[in-house]
Design an enzyme around this catalytic site. Sequence first.
Site, short mmCIF file in Angstrom:
data_model
loop_
_atom_site.label_atom_id
_atom_site.label_comp_id
_atom_site.label_asym_id
_atom_site.label_seq_id
_atom_site.Cartn_x
_atom_site.Cartn_y
_atom_site.Cartn_z
CB CYS A 116 77.97 -117.73 -0.20
SG CYS A 116 76.21 -118.07 -0.37
CE LYS A 130 72.06 -121.82 -5.44
NZ LYS A 130 72.68 -121.11 -4.29
NE ARG A 186 75.29 -113.84 -7.82
CZ ARG A 186 74.69 -114.83 -7.13
NH1 ARG A 186 74.29 -115.92 -7.75
NH2 ARG A 186 74.52 -114.73 -5.83
NE ARG A 189 72.47 -120.26 -10.01
CZ ARG A 189 72.41 -119.84 -8.73
NH1 ARG A 189 73.39 -119.17 -8.18
NH2 ARG A 189 71.36 -120.13 -7.99
CE LYS A 227 76.38 -122.11 -6.99
NZ LYS A 227 76.72 -121.62 -5.64
CB CYS A 248 73.42 -118.62 6.82
SG CYS A 248 73.30 -118.94 5.05
CB CYS A 282 72.56 -112.11 2.51
SG CYS A 282 72.06 -113.82 2.23
CB CYS A 285 79.27 -114.98 2.26
SG CYS A 285 78.39 -114.82 3.82
FE1 SRM Z 1 75.45 -118.11 -2.51
C1 SRM Z 1 72.16 -118.07 -1.79
C2 SRM Z 1 75.60 -114.80 -2.26
C3 SRM Z 1 78.49 -118.18 -3.95
C4 SRM Z 1 75.67 -121.43 -1.82
N1 SRM Z 1 74.09 -116.67 -2.15
C5 SRM Z 1 72.77 -116.86 -1.92
C6 SRM Z 1 72.03 -115.52 -1.91
C7 SRM Z 1 71.57 -115.24 -3.30
C8 SRM Z 1 70.90 -115.41 -0.87
C9 SRM Z 1 69.50 -115.71 -1.33
O1 SRM Z 1 69.25 -116.79 -1.88
O2 SRM Z 1 68.64 -114.85 -1.10
C10 SRM Z 1 73.20 -114.59 -1.49
C11 SRM Z 1 73.08 -113.12 -1.91
C12 SRM Z 1 73.76 -112.23 -0.91
C13 SRM Z 1 73.89 -110.84 -1.34
O3 SRM Z 1 73.29 -109.95 -0.69
O4 SRM Z 1 74.61 -110.56 -2.29
C14 SRM Z 1 74.37 -115.37 -2.02
N2 SRM Z 1 76.74 -116.73 -3.11
C15 SRM Z 1 76.67 -115.40 -2.84
C16 SRM Z 1 77.94 -114.69 -3.23
C17 SRM Z 1 77.72 -113.27 -3.71
C18 SRM Z 1 78.88 -114.72 -2.02
C19 SRM Z 1 80.09 -113.85 -2.12
O5 SRM Z 1 80.40 -113.30 -1.10
O6 SRM Z 1 80.72 -113.78 -3.16
C20 SRM Z 1 78.47 -115.68 -4.27
C21 SRM Z 1 77.96 -115.39 -5.65
C22 SRM Z 1 78.54 -116.32 -6.64
C23 SRM Z 1 78.19 -116.03 -8.06
O7 SRM Z 1 78.76 -115.10 -8.62
O8 SRM Z 1 77.38 -116.77 -8.63
C24 SRM Z 1 77.87 -116.97 -3.77
N3 SRM Z 1 76.80 -119.56 -2.91
C25 SRM Z 1 78.06 -119.36 -3.41
C26 SRM Z 1 78.84 -120.54 -3.23
C27 SRM Z 1 80.31 -120.70 -3.61
C28 SRM Z 1 80.50 -121.34 -4.93
O9 SRM Z 1 79.53 -121.52 -5.68
O10 SRM Z 1 81.62 -121.69 -5.25
C29 SRM Z 1 78.03 -121.47 -2.60
C30 SRM Z 1 78.47 -122.88 -2.12
C31 SRM Z 1 78.63 -123.85 -3.20
C32 SRM Z 1 77.32 -124.53 -3.49
O11 SRM Z 1 76.52 -123.97 -4.23
O12 SRM Z 1 77.10 -125.61 -2.95
C33 SRM Z 1 76.75 -120.85 -2.41
N4 SRM Z 1 74.12 -119.52 -1.95
C34 SRM Z 1 74.43 -120.82 -1.67
C35 SRM Z 1 73.24 -121.48 -1.18
C36 SRM Z 1 73.14 -122.95 -0.72
C37 SRM Z 1 72.88 -123.86 -1.84
C38 SRM Z 1 72.63 -125.26 -1.37
O13 SRM Z 1 73.03 -126.19 -2.06
O14 SRM Z 1 72.03 -125.47 -0.32
C39 SRM Z 1 72.23 -120.50 -1.17
C40 SRM Z 1 70.77 -120.69 -0.72
C41 SRM Z 1 69.95 -121.42 -1.70
O15 SRM Z 1 70.33 -121.70 -2.83
O16 SRM Z 1 68.84 -121.76 -1.31
C42 SRM Z 1 72.82 -119.28 -1.64
FE1 SF4 Z 2 73.86 -115.11 2.58
FE2 SF4 Z 2 74.37 -117.38 3.81
FE3 SF4 Z 2 75.33 -116.97 1.38
FE4 SF4 Z 2 76.33 -115.63 3.37
S1 SF4 Z 2 76.41 -117.87 3.14
S2 SF4 Z 2 75.71 -114.75 1.41
S3 SF4 Z 2 74.60 -115.33 4.69
S4 SF4 Z 2 73.22 -117.14 1.89
#
Ligand code: SRM
Ligand code: SF4
Length: 568
Positions: free
Chosen positions: A478, A210, A76, A145, A212, A474, A435, A429
């Site tokens: 995201c 994390k 990323r 981030r 944000k 899930c 993922c 997402c």
């Molecule tokens: Fe996310 C984890 C993709 C925005 C909440 N997210 C992941 C991972 C890295 C999976 C992993 O941990 O192994 C995913 C990688 C998938 C892949 O194959 O690319 C992933 N998240 C993404 C992206 C690429 C989704 C997208 O379709 O664009 C976004 C990348 C953003 C960036 O450039 O940094 C992305 N993730 C978000 C958002 C939206 C936001 O931040 O505005 C959220 C919800 C907001 C938040 O953080 O509360 C989000 N991602 C999560 C979480 C749950 C965090 C939590 O508080 O429980 C995880 C899992 C974790 O952290 O354990 C996660």
């Molecule tokens: Fe992966 Fe769940 Fe985030 Fe979708 S919402 S990219 S399935 S961690």
Amino acid sequence: MTENKNQLEAVEHIKSDSNYLRGTIAKELLNDITGSITENDTQLTKFHGIYQQDDRDLRKERTQQKLEPLYSFMIRARVPGGICTPQQWIAIDDMADTYANGSIRITTRQAFQFHGVIKTKLKSTVAAINQHLMDTIAACGDVNRNVMCTANPELSTVHQEVYEVAQAISDHLTPQTSAYHEIWLDGEKVITEPAQDHEPIYGKTYLPRKFKTAVVIPPDNDVDVLAHDLGFVAVIRNQKLLGFNVTVGGGMGSTHGDPKTFPLLAHTLGFCTEEQVLSVAENIVKIQRDFGDRTNRKHARFKYTVDDHGIDWIRDQLAERMGSHLKSAYEVEFIHNGDRFGWRENQDGSWNYTLFIANGRVIDNDHLALKTALREIAAAHIGDFRLTANQNLIIAKVPSKQKPVINQLLEKHQLTSAISATRKLSMACVAFPTCTLAMAEAERYLPDLISEIEVIQQKHGIHDRGIMVRMTGCPNGCARPFIAEIGFVGKALGRYNMYLGGAINGNRLNQLYEENINEARILENLDQLLGHYSKEAEKNESFGDFVIRLGYVKKVKHGSEVNLKIIS
Ligand code: SRM
Ligand code: SF4
């Protein structure tokens, strides 16, 4: 993960023993026996913007063949405020082909992602990104981030000023360890001075989870500021920036079946001047560093620190660290959290074209040569590009004279074709196949589901009404599905929880409407709901407001209620 009181999470030890994020990453990169890296290093590479993944489509087959999973890495690249130059776009395009699987992904946080980078190409990919004045450090990991900023530059002067604040926050909260340069760039100085190995803000165990930050310019709420740990809401009067309302404690992630986890919207803390922004950001981060829960990662986000202690406690903590309380917040109004598509003129007379990109994936396929088109546009473009938090792209700051050139390229590649209002508001997402946490499809399925929804809207004569549909594979959230008018959250392959009732300005959480349903049931529900909406909605009433007024779901007052209502 342990929930034992007072017992630190394993990741805490990995961080503290890592010598400021080094671990054994450098050594592991040279190990050619496996395409993977050690479990501990997978935790540490996240801080460097790198996730180990494997192709989930091939997992079963590989196991049957007694092969290790087909490992590759997601990288990323941070793009603070989502702004990049045409030259950087072309470089990203090249890198996608040279090092990754040929696709570029614009994320929901205005960053770029590459998928399918194999271990032997990791170092050259990170080096190439840095050569083009972008980086990957802190794109993931328990740190602040990529800092988001409203992408739409219509209020040109104020936008530039606010963007510079976002950039300054990003710089200020970037980890200082020299491990990044040492491992990936052979100690070379590319963007910043070589840093000392101490972390003045984070300390050696960084944050509990994390973190944000988003900066937003009302009335747009394209960044969904209330979904963030920390938000700065620009207060503009007479086209002048007075300062920022500060918001804290938002977040989306939750776990199915665990009522102690839930999405939350941020609270407003107060108002700060532009000069106070970095101090506010630093001290909020330090409050989370000191009080966040390091014994349970499911309870470690700042939203739980805020929820557990209360907003007044956070105010007092901040005042103690800054020497005085923040002033009261100003009134601000958000109108919409989507993007403004097509051509729009800026205050300075230049133009922007906002282009819908299905789920942020930039790739050439049989129907659309999107990647080729954007490369050609980048070669001709003399303004900049803006990645939006809705996974779309703004070809920004196009001088009037240049507009016909860009328009001709858009038309040549069929990028001006009509797209339904609902599709334009849709977001999914990544989910399968990359993922590791996905339970159901998202990016690969949502476009087809939207086609079905378009048919239903057509049938009920409301095809021109844009309804915000977001899907994730899930409950991590995201694509921020818990603030969509209609949210789908993966439960298992082909099955989703369906949520209703988000607001079109990102100010309200939605609520579970029906659990664990397949496509047939989703469409049945939508036919009934949209049919009712077409007949009974008040003038200009959004779908999210309608389902609450009619009692399909309740207006959620606290995130713990999001998963409460289940119809059988
Ligand atoms: Fe996310 C984890 C993709 C925005 C909440 N997210 C992941 C991972 C890295 C999976 C992993 O941990 O192994 C995913 C990688 C998938 C892949 O194959 O690319 C992933 N998240 C993404 C992206 C690429 C989704 C997208 O379709 O664009 C976004 C990348 C953003 C960036 O450039 O940094 C992305 N993730 C978000 C958002 C939206 C936001 O931040 O505005 C959220 C919800 C907001 C938040 O953080 O509360 C989000 N991602 C999560 C979480 C749950 C965090 C939590 O508080 O429980 C995880 C899992 C974790 O952290 O354990 C996660
Ligand atoms: Fe992966 Fe769940 Fe985030 Fe979708 S919402 S990219 S399935 S961690």
